[in-house]
Design a protein around this motif. Structure first.
Motif, mmCIF file in Angstrom:
data_model
loop_
_atom_site.group_PDB
_atom_site.id
_atom_site.type_symbol
_atom_site.label_atom_id
_atom_site.label_comp_id
_atom_site.label_asym_id
_atom_site.label_seq_id
_atom_site.Cartn_x
_atom_site.Cartn_y
_atom_site.Cartn_z
ATOM 1 N N GLN A 135 -15.599 37.206 3.828
ATOM 2 C CA GLN A 135 -15.248 37.756 5.142
ATOM 3 C C GLN A 135 -13.753 38.054 5.253
ATOM 4 O O GLN A 135 -13.344 38.833 6.118
ATOM 5 C CB GLN A 135 -15.733 36.828 6.254
ATOM 6 C CG GLN A 135 -17.278 36.769 6.289
ATOM 7 C CD GLN A 135 -17.833 36.080 7.518
ATOM 8 O OE1 GLN A 135 -17.225 36.105 8.584
ATOM 9 N NE2 GLN A 135 -19.006 35.480 7.379
ATOM 10 N N SER A 136 -12.941 37.453 4.366
ATOM 11 C CA SER A 136 -11.518 37.800 4.389
ATOM 12 C C SER A 136 -11.310 39.219 3.888
ATOM 13 O O SER A 136 -10.259 39.813 4.117
ATOM 14 C CB SER A 136 -10.718 36.817 3.537
ATOM 15 O OG SER A 136 -10.960 37.050 2.161
ATOM 16 N N ILE A 153 -10.431 35.051 -4.854
ATOM 17 C CA ILE A 153 -11.121 33.918 -4.229
ATOM 18 C C ILE A 153 -12.431 34.383 -3.618
ATOM 19 O O ILE A 153 -12.531 35.505 -3.113
ATOM 20 C CB ILE A 153 -10.194 33.226 -3.177
ATOM 21 C CG1 ILE A 153 -10.826 31.953 -2.613
ATOM 22 C CG2 ILE A 153 -9.795 34.177 -2.072
ATOM 23 C CD1 ILE A 153 -9.893 31.105 -1.755
ATOM 24 N N GLY A 154 -13.430 33.490 -3.672
ATOM 25 C CA GLY A 154 -14.759 33.808 -3.149
ATOM 26 C C GLY A 154 -14.802 33.639 -1.647
ATOM 27 O O GLY A 154 -15.407 32.700 -1.149
ATOM 28 N N ASN A 155 -14.176 34.563 -0.941
ATOM 29 C CA ASN A 155 -13.974 34.449 0.506
ATOM 30 C C ASN A 155 -14.339 35.786 1.138
ATOM 31 O O ASN A 155 -13.479 36.519 1.612
ATOM 32 C CB ASN A 155 -12.496 34.091 0.742
ATOM 33 C CG ASN A 155 -12.193 33.647 2.175
ATOM 34 O OD1 ASN A 155 -13.102 33.438 2.983
ATOM 35 N ND2 ASN A 155 -10.912 33.509 2.473
ATOM 36 N N SER A 169 -20.947 28.874 2.687
ATOM 37 C CA SER A 169 -19.798 29.726 2.356
ATOM 38 C C SER A 169 -20.151 30.864 1.404
ATOM 39 O O SER A 169 -19.384 31.808 1.284
ATOM 40 C CB SER A 169 -18.688 28.897 1.698
ATOM 41 O OG SER A 169 -18.314 27.815 2.514
ATOM 42 N N LYS A 170 -21.273 30.744 0.708
ATOM 43 C CA LYS A 170 -21.582 31.731 -0.329
ATOM 44 C C LYS A 170 -22.807 32.529 0.081
ATOM 45 O O LYS A 170 -22.965 32.861 1.232
ATOM 46 C CB LYS A 170 -21.735 31.005 -1.669
ATOM 47 C CG LYS A 170 -20.557 30.069 -1.986
ATOM 48 C CD LYS A 170 -19.211 30.809 -2.009
ATOM 49 C CE LYS A 170 -18.038 29.845 -2.103
ATOM 50 N NZ LYS A 170 -16.743 30.539 -1.959
ATOM 51 N N GLY A 196 -21.769 34.118 3.402
ATOM 52 C CA GLY A 196 -20.323 34.058 3.154
ATOM 53 C C GLY A 196 -19.519 33.470 4.291
ATOM 54 O O GLY A 196 -18.399 33.879 4.554
ATOM 55 N N GLU A 197 -20.071 32.443 4.949
ATOM 56 C CA GLU A 197 -19.423 31.876 6.141
ATOM 57 C C GLU A 197 -18.470 30.742 5.748
ATOM 58 O O GLU A 197 -18.590 29.598 6.225
ATOM 59 C CB GLU A 197 -20.489 31.378 7.131
ATOM 60 C CG GLU A 197 -21.305 32.483 7.766
ATOM 61 C CD GLU A 197 -20.608 33.119 8.975
ATOM 62 O OE1 GLU A 197 -19.384 32.942 9.134
ATOM 63 O OE2 GLU A 197 -21.319 33.779 9.760
ATOM 64 N N CYS A 198 -17.478 31.060 4.927
ATOM 65 C CA CYS A 198 -16.552 30.057 4.396
ATOM 66 C C CYS A 198 -15.859 29.259 5.503
ATOM 67 O O CYS A 198 -15.636 28.056 5.383
ATOM 68 C CB CYS A 198 -15.484 30.734 3.556
ATOM 69 S SG CYS A 198 -16.131 31.729 2.204
ATOM 70 N N GLY A 199 -15.463 29.956 6.567
ATOM 71 C CA GLY A 199 -14.665 29.321 7.613
ATOM 72 C C GLY A 199 -15.450 28.337 8.460
ATOM 73 O O GLY A 199 -14.863 27.554 9.209
ATOM 74 N N LYS A 200 -16.771 28.375 8.357
ATOM 75 C CA LYS A 200 -17.574 27.496 9.205
ATOM 76 C C LYS A 200 -17.723 26.110 8.595
ATOM 77 O O LYS A 200 -18.097 25.172 9.300
ATOM 78 C CB LYS A 200 -18.965 28.105 9.448
ATOM 79 C CG LYS A 200 -18.923 29.418 10.211
ATOM 80 C CD LYS A 200 -18.332 29.218 11.585
ATOM 81 C CE LYS A 200 -18.260 30.548 12.334
ATOM 82 N NZ LYS A 200 -17.465 30.435 13.557
#
Lengths: 492, 492
Positions: free
Chosen positions: A67-68, A63-65, A308-309, A313-317
């Motif tokens: 910061q995880s 998955i393109g995540n 998020s990308k 990469g701030e997916c959670g925001k």
């Protein structure tokens, strides 16, 4: 357990069939798809019974995540957000030693643009006007063509914008949306949930996942013969899961095609900052259209962007926006109406969207450190992409196009017939069978190509380029060892 | 301007008719409804031509958006959020003098519960497990009955949860949802967008907006005779726009009714902290059901909660959750699937939802200041509600029920026939006519009752209790002067 009044067979069938139609929503369901659920089970086993598996950690490439997987947020962005969340800090002397000077001045400017400095208030349903002004300025500076705050709709990530457009365009199952195959499953899911028809067009793997206008035309004509009213064309550039960056000439042809055929161009441009090759650059479809002399009258065009990308990469925001141009005032009112039913997107995400479109500039206090963080992330991603691409191409039965952009590799697997038979016996698609075996042997989690669509009879996996760089060599050697063993075991 | 391919007449009719069906989405469209648009125009006029209007400021009483009117966020919540946004602060010595000790320890605990401390990563589609654990603990402590993290779905405010349930339950226009009238227009909008039937039941104004089971039964039976398959009952408690708090006995009857009739109980409990009278308290429907001995097998029940309301009023953060109980595992999987299509809700909102369900406790460093902030806000809201209620009831032709909870008054206007005729001549509903005249004379912005639904032939306005307390006397005296003039002008 269930109350008899609610059962799967009396739920909305558009929801229920979602998975059946597209057995491969594993990407959207990355947190719970068959392979990921299995991975989580193995991860627990590693904790409770260390040493019980042939690997000691799960390597998530599904998955393109970013910061995880340990990517650090960009400091400047987080400084500004923290100051906007707790503006009292701006009145304290200690703050000057804890935050960079330009983060302090940026937060001050942003707060001044928010009515009552109230980051805890609902905003205008399109988003805070001052932030939309900043985003429009960022777009104009990126493209060299004007942009207008009234065209910006801030959204919780890019997905809600896609859903809004689908909700607006799709009346019934005879309304079609042209989508690339392979595609990011958000599109297939959203079309299905809104009850429309996905009209596929195939990207050409042999030309580096090129988008062929002749195939577009053929699919459009075939659909029209079947009575489908094709409303829009989805283009993902840079491509997900395919990683190509469209050539300018190709983009011009796409724009012309949409204009001539009366299609809305839905441009997924969320990977606009993720470019890893020198000979390609990102061009927004709006820039291309304007450079061809096409204006608002010629083409309805929506550009989706997300926080998020990129390198952020701030997916959670859950920040993002869509820029809509070429729609009449009455249609825009309808778009606004859909946006307003959920009141507004989250303000932190709105602020972040304004920041990624207006990062620090040369001369700003944070610029050097910001640039080092950004370049460090993007250069490392480029190295990781190249290393994985080379590794895949070195293996028997795997061919992998270059990752020019985005965050993924999408190698093709030429599997021996015996492997295909074994998959069938296990009641699995061959690529899912391969991915499961890979997981069980190595701890590496990838998504089978059937989750994105592929030419029938071809098999792929999607592998992100996101694991930390120091883990890439181990991933490659584990992958190689697995693959060689797999091929040996099933050789025809 | 418009590309011919996209026009209002070829958009999804469920979107297009939304406004026509419900001329009164002014509430949802508070930022742009006719009256609010006019108010914004007048506000601009005040800026460019001061003194040109009979008032010097616009007084927004139209939307439940406390921080837009100057309500300050609760310090502890914002401290924790800022620390979670920029965790580097936790390593700095200066932080100890800038943040309270319990905010620091809470942020540390929260970050430890997030995989990789990554507030910038997509979470599990239901929300971060550790935060759901905290919310479940908060619910259990509120109700005295257990709650389970697996039942919690974190959402961007309460609205997406409502949409998810409507999307799931509504198959076609023969599926009905029982909704109170007056109601918060999110429900009518969501039912319309998902193509279902709103089955209205009227709250009884003469008993303080009581919910009469006999009316519920009658509406249910009438709908069934018309071939409507009624799936669920929406209850808003405390009420919006009506401000009543349901009595425990009434809640028990509602639970029994839902169980007997096989209805899903959709409980909008977003105003659970907004109670202003001593003789009423908030009881969650889950607590009521469990206290009756009903368990998961007896009743599918969804409770919606939001960080936008309460004493916190954090509308812009878009945090919230739904707690679902009484659904079978296969149905829950479908709910999860819908949730996962948008990946996850924003992490800041998730953190805030965990905080409002677990605020500082006696003994914590922040407790005294937190309690002072909370009590200050709630006590002031109670005084404002009472002052406005008394003022309305002192006027000829206005009767106003007590605001026991939530953030609104919903007074009934007995308008003279001449006023009704004048409204008709102006092609407006009488309450909208009244609200427009009120705005033009005083700068006070309210929403006409027709935006929420009302017994035909009755007229209301919804007025929030949110303007700053020091402005309430001026609002009351301006309102009185206007109303007396209006009644005098149109006296029969």
């Amino acid at each position: 357990m269930a109350a008899p009044s609610v059962a799967v067979d009396n739920l909305n069938p558009k929801v229920v069939i979602l998975r059946l139609l597209m057995p491969v929503l594993n990407c959207e369901y990355a947190v719970r798809g068959e392979i990921v659920i299995h991975a989580q089970r193995l991860q627990q086993q590693l904790q409770t019974q260390p040493g019980s598996l042939p690997f000691d950690e799960i390597l998530y490439c599904n998955i393109g995540n970013p910061q995880s997987l340990g990517q650090k947020p960009v400091t400047f962005f987080r400084e500004v957000i923290a100051l906007c969340d707790h503006p009292c800090l701006l009145e304290k002397e200690e703050t000057k030693s804890l935050f960079s000077a330009d983060a302090i001045s940026r937060a001050t400017t942003i707060l001044a643009s928010i009515p009552g400095r109230a980051t805890g208030a609902y905003s205008h349903s399109q988003g805070i006007k001052g932030l939309r002004d900043a985003i429009a300025a960022g777009i104009a500076s990126r493209d060299g063509y004007p942009a207008n705050a009234d065209d910006i709709f801030l959204t919780d990530g890019a997905s809600p914008g896609v859903h809004m457009m689908m909700q607006l365009l799709i009346r019934n199952e005879k309304d079609g949306i042209l989508c690339p195959i392979p595609q990011y499953p958000l599109y297939s899911a959203s079309i299905a949930l809104h009850g429309g028809a996905l009209v596929p067009y195939y990207l050409n793997e042999s030309t580096g996942w090129g988008l062929e206008i002749s195939d577009l035309k053929k699919q459009l004509e075939d659909s029209r013969l079947k009575g489908i009213d094709v409303r829009a064309l989805v283009v993902i550039n840079p491509g997900n899961p395919t990683g190509q960056v469209l050539a300018e000439e190709n983009q011009r042809d796409i724009v012309k095609f949409c204009k001539n055929e009366g299609l809305v161009l839905l441009a997924d441009e969320v990977y606009q900052e993720n470019i890893y090759v020198d000979n390609k650059k990102f061009n927004s479809f709006k820039k291309i259209a304007r450079s061809m002399g096409y204006n608002e009258d010629d083409l309805p065009l929506v550009s989706f962007q997300s926080v998020s990308k990129g390198y952020y990469g701030e997916c959670g925001k859950r920040g993002g926006y869509m820029e809509i141009t070429g729609f009449s005032a009455p249609v825009r009112e309808q778009i606004y109406k859909v946006a307003s039913v959920n009141l507004c997107s989250n303000i932190t995400g709105q602020i972040l969207a304004s920041l990624v479109m207006n990062p620090p500039k040369a001369g700003d206090a944070s610029y050097a450190s910001y640039k080092a963080e950004k370049d460090g992330i993007l250069q490392s991603l480029a190295r990781r992409a190249k290393a994985l691409e080379n590794a895949f191409n070195s293996l028997e039965g795997i061919t992998c196009n270059k990752t020019e952009g985005a965050m993924y590799l999408f190698p093709q697997l030429s599997l021996p017939q015996k492997a295909i038979d074994a998959a069938k016996a296990a009641n699995k698609a061959p690529d899912a069978f391969y991915a499961l075996r890979l997981l069980e042997a190595t701890g590496i989690v990838v998504v089978p190509g059937s989750g994105f669509g592929q030419v029938p009879g071809t098999w792929h996996i999607r592998c992100t380029i996101l694991p930390q760089e120091e883990k890439i060599p181990a991933i490659i050697s584990r992958f190689k060892a697995f693959h060689e063993g797999f091929m040996a075991a099933y050789r025809d």
